[in-house]
Design an enzyme around this catalytic site. Structure first.
Site, mmCIF file in Angstrom:
data_model
loop_
_atom_site.group_PDB
_atom_site.id
_atom_site.type_symbol
_atom_site.label_atom_id
_atom_site.label_comp_id
_atom_site.label_asym_id
_atom_site.label_seq_id
_atom_site.Cartn_x
_atom_site.Cartn_y
_atom_site.Cartn_z
ATOM 1 N N LYS B 70 18.723 10.008 -54.340
ATOM 2 C CA LYS B 70 17.354 10.464 -54.040
ATOM 3 C C LYS B 70 16.300 9.433 -54.429
ATOM 4 C CE LYS B 70 16.855 14.329 -56.241
ATOM 5 N NZ LYS B 70 18.198 14.537 -56.806
ATOM 6 N N THR B 72 16.627 6.184 -54.782
ATOM 7 C CA THR B 72 16.712 5.048 -53.877
ATOM 8 C C THR B 72 16.052 5.381 -52.540
ATOM 9 O OG1 THR B 72 18.754 4.385 -54.972
ATOM 10 C CG2 THR B 72 18.338 3.434 -52.803
ATOM 11 N N ARG B 93 9.591 10.096 -61.631
ATOM 12 C CA ARG B 93 9.833 10.288 -63.063
ATOM 13 C C ARG B 93 10.123 8.960 -63.754
ATOM 14 N NH1 ARG B 93 14.590 14.496 -62.722
ATOM 15 N NH2 ARG B 93 14.714 13.447 -60.719
ATOM 16 N N LYS B 104 25.689 6.937 -67.461
ATOM 17 C CA LYS B 104 24.913 7.086 -66.245
ATOM 18 C C LYS B 104 24.157 5.808 -65.875
ATOM 19 C CE LYS B 104 21.214 10.100 -64.417
ATOM 20 N NZ LYS B 104 20.036 9.239 -64.540
ATOM 21 N N ALA B 273 15.845 18.731 -65.355
ATOM 22 C CA ALA B 273 15.791 19.509 -64.123
ATOM 23 C C ALA B 273 16.470 20.868 -64.270
ATOM 24 C CB ALA B 273 16.439 18.722 -62.988
ATOM 25 N N PHE B 301 18.064 17.210 -58.970
ATOM 26 C CA PHE B 301 19.148 18.035 -58.424
ATOM 27 C C PHE B 301 18.945 18.317 -56.924
ATOM 28 C CE2 PHE B 301 19.739 20.044 -62.911
ATOM 29 C CZ PHE B 301 20.371 18.909 -63.339
ATOM 30 N N PHE B 381 26.332 4.772 -46.739
ATOM 31 C CA PHE B 381 27.216 3.993 -47.607
ATOM 32 C C PHE B 381 28.167 3.194 -46.730
ATOM 33 C CE2 PHE B 381 25.509 7.157 -50.336
ATOM 34 C CZ PHE B 381 25.519 6.608 -51.607
ATOM 35 N N TRP B 409 18.991 0.960 -49.788
ATOM 36 C CA TRP B 409 19.781 0.204 -50.760
ATOM 37 C C TRP B 409 20.055 -1.198 -50.223
ATOM 38 C CZ3 TRP B 409 23.738 -2.782 -52.261
ATOM 39 C CH2 TRP B 409 24.058 -2.784 -53.635
#
Lengths: 556, 556
Positions: B70, B72, B93, B104, B273, B301, B381, B409
């Site tokens: 999200k 990206t 954020r 992560k 979240a 999320f 991807f 990306w």
């Protein structure tokens, strides 16, 4: 109330870009933090300039519980030196946030001798303390993670972990805790505790490192605890030194601010003065010496503690040679050391002041043992009488030192030109030749004895069973060669806070020994050490507010 | 390895002064934090501009454990909108530092769709998290100080304290602890624990406040615990709201950075979240809308959680009206929701993708319940096949929504112009008319039911005994009127993470209820909530280093 904040808020600050321009800092090198704070890159350290610079240490006679105003004198002296034409920078510690909400309040000078922006400096400033806290706590998390994941265990006995988490907060409930409760997912239970951030060894390390590589090496060398067969375990074993260094990548850069009179001031680091060296970073001092002709700096507590550690630890590791020492004395403190009760030191009493002179005299004599004849700055208060002030100057004169009034609180730099001139005269006379008190090749016991006898005036040193046991372990593990950093009350030359004046023939009791193997010193504990303060019945925080427009109210 | 860091480090950043100049920010208003970050004063919020602005929410289908990208997509879409001539800012954020050292990694986008300076953003950034942590912990210290000093007790029963300390660190050993041990000087012993900083209610409060006054009011309203006779005790009783606000005086100002393509990005706040609203601050969003024509923002999320909370909590409190919603979908996630195992989603499988379509379909339908027809961004991807991508576009088309490939990306903004155009078309068509899902006058149970049935697809809601007991206490104390913020797994519409796709006719189990009375919502807990992560067997921190010149290595 809050006179300091009021004066600070009324001041017209110069943009930090103007301050830095005067220092010859390229625009593209300046890292601004808001309009009035900036970080400077390490490349501005010039070792040739450092060697030639005039480093002036401000220390003090043994203080009273109220404090004698070393920071105020340091800032006033900086402004005073600039006033008499010397390009001078104050290089000082950053204050800890914790005490701001408790009783002590901020620590950015006072009256017309302050560094500004006062609010920011006393709050988060440029985030250095937060970064140090984070680096400290990453190591803690990595240690408990290693204990948790037996598969990659480094063999640390969880009962021996010396590394504490830190928080820059007065929070007594965190002093002694148990962690890792609640089952296998939540770690391995063990006793633990939090210290306040300035007590972190990471703080001491940051302040004693000359380079990033040295910072990492010192982190690697932190003693974390022992294996089940009593072998030392160092931080290196946990593999997070690089990550900790990343967390410190900006904190290692000194912070530029200004005095109320627009002179440059550098604030960098703020280690404890009991279990650590109690002075700003070596990097900050060197940067100051690289960018100005005079640097005024300060060390925590009285000269028996602050100056001794400044010399024997910081100057040793930074290869610094102070050219002058200022001892701050107050009429009130002299009366206190002359036997007057704390609540009566404001009453005129020349005789008591004279009776307190042995305290100041010993500090003067001590400074000469480091090759430096001090100047005495008499930090004045409205309760001082002219007779007391005159007599104090005479008494100092009889000791062969210049004593001048320091009136920075009320008058700023203009109130400090006499002290400034005395410092310049002392340096220009060229007779001071700084030397360390002890050779590093002495044994641990010999080092402690050198300080206890020659500086404190003790007859001998006594070690508790616990201290002797620790010493044995240090000897066995080859951890016994570092300089020493004695933790002792600041109110007396002895380890008894009530023994004012100049006690002698006493025994210094070392009840334990701690190891700051990363920072690079051993800490013989000769008194109670408070590593996590508490809030008082009515915390200062309750007086504070932020108005709708974002203006700070009630910070002191 | 570390492609993101490599791309970020190679980027030529514009000085933040240039970015801000394009936004019309006066030089003297810009508070720089280094050369590439700055804080902006609140006065730049213009409510007329806010009302007219084009607010675009990026949400997603139910994610897989790998995440669907999200952030990206949000950054790519920002660059894409700028590429097609729309003055656009990303408002997102700030990442939490804790996970950076765990598994992560950072959260500043990826590949050629990143916000920079990536290292700083993922580390201390401008100190907002540290400030929030400090404000949170000052309240904790004041609470325990009040318990300690019985003389000024507010009557809080120490066994009921709900307020936890926080630390922005993955440190499982702090989850469950006992504090105040060691005798009368060290506080009153009680059970306690630390949460990670983004889980602090202070974080949620900062992000839901429109002004400093509102911030203080919300802090006052925090429910801290109960008296011995079960009356609620609020933060106001401890008298440190003003001091906490002082600690947050800079954190409340949004942070300006840039995308890799030099477009403005604002990062501000980062609440959880699950137990909080999971989106950046209202102030940040309003500032973005005041300074640019389009704002792209993101909620944590999938849309059942993130978008619903964004709408019903944040938009309600900020009076914001989103004009468009982008749902991020991936071929991999569709296959996952079609029943393919996590480790096989990279295998071509059109049939499985079709089988996963009900998940995306329900999210599409849900968005329409808020009055907004979404656009689907297919985050591509290398493992996606052309056939899969074509089929996914067809499937979306059949649902009446535009689906376009999002290739930020690999290609930056140029890879996102099609999604950007679809968003512009949707807004310019003028058919979207945002509305909230439920009226605040509904009872707590009715609010939960509205979300559970209309958004999740549940048949009914079941409350545990503990939840019912808490609900009774809330009713009795008049604390039951706030919006709800359901804590539930993000992997399913239901409370069972394994129920992929679009489960229906299930029962939503509320096992407890928490109160964020300051932030302004109630949290029905429908799943496990992890408030303090742990480090993995091999933490990411072990790959990191800082070289002699201060360059960051191995941050991801």
């Amino acid at each position: 109330m809050n006179v300091d904040l009021e004066i600070a808020q009324k001041a017209e600050l110069q943009p930090i870009t103007e301050i830095s321009e005067k220092l010859g800092i390229a625009d593209t090198d300046l890292e601004q933090y808001g309009r009035f704070k900036a970080k400077l890159p390490l490349k501005y350290i010039n070792e040739d300039q450092v060697a030639q610079g005039n480093l002036v240490l401000v220390s003090a006679m043994s203080p009273t519980p109220a404090g004698e105003g070393k920071t105020t004198v340091s800032i006033g002296l900086t402004d005073g030196l600039n006033k008499i034409g010397k390009k001078t920078m104050a290089v000082l510690r950053e204050p800890s946030l914790g005490p701001v909400f408790g009783m002590k309040g901020g620590a950015a000078g006072g009256g017309y001798s302050q560094v500004v922006p006062m609010e920011d400096i006393n709050l988060h400033f440029t985030g250095d303390f937060a970064a140090i806290e984070k680096a400290n706590n990453l190591l803690a998390a990595a240690i408990d993670n290693n204990i948790q994941h037996g598969k990659r265990s480094v063999g640390l006995d969880p009962r021996t972990v010396l590394w504490k988490r830190v928080m820059d907060m007065n929070d007594r409930a965190l002093r002694q805790i148990t962690i890792g409760l609640g089952g296998t997912f939540n770690g391995v239970p063990r006793e633990d505790g939090f210290n306040i951030t300035p007590a972190s060894e990471i703080m001491a390390i940051l302040c004693l490192s000359n380079t990033i590589d040295e910072l990492k090496e010192r982190i690697d060398n932190i003693l974390v605890g022992f294996t089940f067969d009593k072998k030392p375990v160092f931080a290196k074993a946990f593999g997070v030194t690089g990550a900790m260094a990343i967390l410190l990548k900006d904190a290692i850069k000194p912070n530029l601010v200004q005095t109320l009179e627009g002179n440059p001031a550098m604030l960098h680091g703020g280690p404890f003065a009991n279990i650590a060296q109690g002075t700003n970073s070596i990097i900050g001092t060197k940067m100051g010496l690289s960018l100005s002709d005079y640097v005024v700096t300060e060390a925590g507590f009285g000269a028996d503690l602050g100056a001794e550690k400044f010399f024997d630890i910081k100057c040793r590791y930074g290869n610094l040679k102070p050219k002058a020492v200022v001892l701050v004395a107050t009429v009130k403190a002299l009366k206190f050391h002359g036997g007057v009760a704390k609540d009566q030191v404001k009453e005129p009493n020349v005789a008591a002041m004279e009776a307190g002179m042995p305290n100041l005299r010993r500090h003067i004599t001590n400074m000469r043992k480091f090759g430096v004849n001090p100047v005495v700055a008499i930090n004045t208060f409205p309760t001082d009488t002219q007779e007391e002030l005159n007599r104090l100057k005479e008494l100092c004169s009889a000791e062969g030192v210049r004593a001048e009034l320091s009136q920075g609180w009320a008058k700023g730099g203009a109130g400090c030109t006499l002290v400034a001139q005395a410092v310049v005269d002392e340096i220009e006379a060229g007779k001071n030749d700084f030397k360390l008190l002890y050779d590093l090749r002495l044994s641990f016991e010999e080092k402690v004895e050198a300080i206890a006898k020659r500086i404190y005036g003790a007859a001998r040193v006594n070690y508790s069973a616990a201290a002797l046991k620790m010493l044995k372990s240090l000897h066995e593990n080859g951890l016994d060669t570092l300089p020493v950093c004695i933790a002792k009350t600041q109110y007396s030359f002895s380890d008894n806070a009530k023994a004012v004046g100049a006690p002698k023939d006493f025994v210094l009791h070392i009840r334990d020994i701690e190891v700051a193997n990363g920072a690079g010193f051993l800490v013989p504990i000769a008194g109670k050490v408070m590593r996590m303060p508490g809030l008082p019945l009515v915390p200062a925080a309750e007086q504070m507010d932020l108005d709708s427009e974002g203006n700070v109210i009630g910070l002191s």
